[in-house]
Enzyme design. Structure first.
Site, PDB file in Angstrom:
ATOM      1  N   LYS A 212       0.816  -1.226   0.000  1.00 33.26           N
ATOM      2  CA  LYS A 212       0.000   0.000   0.000  1.00 33.26           C
ATOM      3  C   LYS A 212       0.845   1.269   0.000  1.00 33.26           C
ATOM      4  CE  LYS A 212      -4.359  -1.936   1.293  1.00 33.26           C
ATOM      5  NZ  LYS A 212      -5.374  -2.193   2.309  1.00 33.26           N
ATOM      6  N   ARG A 247      -3.604 -10.125   4.976  1.00 33.77           N
ATOM      7  CA  ARG A 247      -4.012 -10.186   3.558  1.00 33.77           C
ATOM      8  C   ARG A 247      -2.849  -9.679   2.713  1.00 33.77           C
ATOM      9  NH1 ARG A 247      -6.269  -6.693  -0.181  1.00 33.77           N
ATOM     10  NH2 ARG A 247      -7.892  -7.575  -1.512  1.00 33.77           N
TER      11      ARG A 247
HETATM   12  N1  HH2 Z   1      -7.485  -3.703   1.016  1.00 35.11           N
HETATM   13  C1  HH2 Z   1      -7.855  -3.739  -0.277  1.00 35.11           C
HETATM   14  C2  HH2 Z   1      -8.926  -4.525  -0.693  1.00 35.11           C
HETATM   15  N2  HH2 Z   1      -9.611  -5.279   0.190  1.00 35.11           N
HETATM   16  N3  HH2 Z   1      -9.953  -6.011   2.395  1.00 35.11           N
HETATM   17  C3  HH2 Z   1      -9.625  -5.975   3.700  1.00 35.11           C
HETATM   18  N4  HH2 Z   1     -10.321  -6.688   4.598  1.00 35.11           N
HETATM   19  N5  HH2 Z   1      -8.576  -5.213   4.149  1.00 35.11           N
HETATM   20  C4  HH2 Z   1      -7.836  -4.456   3.324  1.00 35.11           C
HETATM   21  O1  HH2 Z   1      -6.916  -3.759   3.801  1.00 35.11           O
HETATM   22  C5  HH2 Z   1      -8.166  -4.458   1.922  1.00 35.11           C
HETATM   23  C6  HH2 Z   1      -9.255  -5.268   1.488  1.00 35.11           C
HETATM   24  C7  HH2 Z   1      -7.116  -2.899  -1.269  1.00 35.11           C
HETATM   25  O2  HH2 Z   1      -6.033  -3.588  -1.805  1.00 35.11           O
HETATM   26  P1  HH2 Z   1      -6.002  -4.379  -3.193  1.00 35.11           P
HETATM   27  O3  HH2 Z   1      -7.070  -5.421  -3.251  1.00 35.11           O
HETATM   28  O4  HH2 Z   1      -4.641  -4.895  -3.381  1.00 35.11           O
HETATM   29  O5  HH2 Z   1      -6.254  -3.276  -4.313  1.00 35.11           O
HETATM   30  P2  HH2 Z   1      -7.542  -2.743  -5.071  1.00 35.11           P
HETATM   31  O6  HH2 Z   1      -8.533  -2.306  -4.062  1.00 35.11           O
HETATM   32  O7  HH2 Z   1      -7.022  -1.603  -5.910  1.00 35.11           O
HETATM   33  O8  HH2 Z   1      -8.100  -3.873  -5.895  1.00 35.11           O
END
Ligand code: HH2
Length: 269
Positions: A212, A247
């Site tokens: 992040k 995660r």
């Molecule tokens: N962060 C993201 C998405 N889902 N769910 C939980 N429970 N906690 C988190 O910190 C979290 C999440 C964002 O990250 P990512 O899926 O890598 O990216 P994007 O939202 O751009 O798909």
């Protein structure tokens, strides 16, 4: 810093079936590539593979239900058919219901189960839920980072949503402070530093810090794909503060880092 680790955190492998996620957007926007990546994360030691069809990066626009279903459902089905344990990353009850009917085990909701019908969808399926703290929506959350007291705000939100979920009969629940969601880079650091203060809310803690932007703010590393080292630092810090689930994009590397940490600081030493 004092560590006492009863058990190594479980890992959730991130699988974004989107064209625009902040780090893996586009990489798995194809059914075969997505299923292959999910199987890879599973074999590397993920306890769940978290399938998402909507980017929640700051400023991201919502995706329609039909599109989110078309992206995620075939991937959930493909992974369940290969005996991979799946969580569905969605804020949309219809998507949650379809994924649970297809065999997903957990709903991971960055909206904290706030959408009408979401709590019921999870409860009726006997599924687990991840309740995450966020203000507003991914579209407007960057403007909602002013807190009178950040940790109290997160605690209050999580404890209210936990009570609501428990009252509806959801038994397996994890609480997530929402790293990067309506938080400044400094807020994210503070939440990770004070994570153990959320440890008494009544449910295990779930943390998503992988790649992040606060890691970029600390280290100056601009490309999310180059943030593995910083992500491992955040994962170990969260584990040392009591996180039960992490995660992550990089399951094998995180597992290796945790194995070493457990050998040094775990209570089996
Ligand atoms: N962060 C993201 C998405 N889902 N769910 C939980 N429970 N906690 C988190 O910190 C979290 C999440 C964002 O990250 P990512 O899926 O890598 O990216 P994007 O939202 O751009 O798909």
């Amino acid at each position: 810093m004092k560590f006492l680790l009863a058990a190594s955190p479980r890992l959730v492998g991130i699988l974004n079936v989107t064209p625009d996620s902040f780090s893996d957007g586009g990489a798995y926007f194809d059914l075969d590539a997505a299923v292959a990546q999910g199987v890879r994360l599973w074999k590397e030691g993920a306890h769940w593979v978290d399938v998402g069809g909507e980017s929640t990066r700051p400023g991201a626009a919502p995706v329609g239900v039909e599109e989110e279903l078309a992206r995620t459902l075939p991937v959930v089905e493909g992974l369940v058919a290969r005996d991979v344990r799946v969580s569905i990353d969605t804020r949309t009850p219809a998507v949650a219901r379809a994924a649970l009917a297809a065999g997903a085990d957990v709903v991971n909701d960055v909206g904290g189960l706030r959408a009408p019908g979401m709590v019921e969808a999870v409860a009726e399926a006997g599924a687990g839920a991840v309740i995450m703290h966020m203000r507003g929506t991914p579209e407007d959350m960057s403007r909602r980072t002013h807190y009178a007291d950040l940790v109290s705000d997160v605690r209050e939100f999580l404890s209210q949503r936990l009570a609501r979920a428990r009252a509806a009969g959801i038994e397996r629940i994890w609480l997530d402070p929402g790293i990067g969601f309506a938080k400044t880079a400094e807020d994210n650091v503070v939440l990770l530093r004070r994570l153990s203060e959320l440890g008494d809310l009544g449910a295990p803690l779930y943390v998503g810090a992988s790649r992040k932007s606060f890691i970029g703010a600390i280290t100056g590393v601009r490309d999310p794909l180059d943030r593995l080292g910083g992500s491992l630092g955040a994962a170990l810090a969260a584990a040392g503060s009591g996180a039960s689930v992490l995660r992550v994009h990089d399951v094998a590397a995180t597992r290796q880092a945790l194995e070493v940490m457990m050998a040094i600081h775990g209570d089996a030493r």
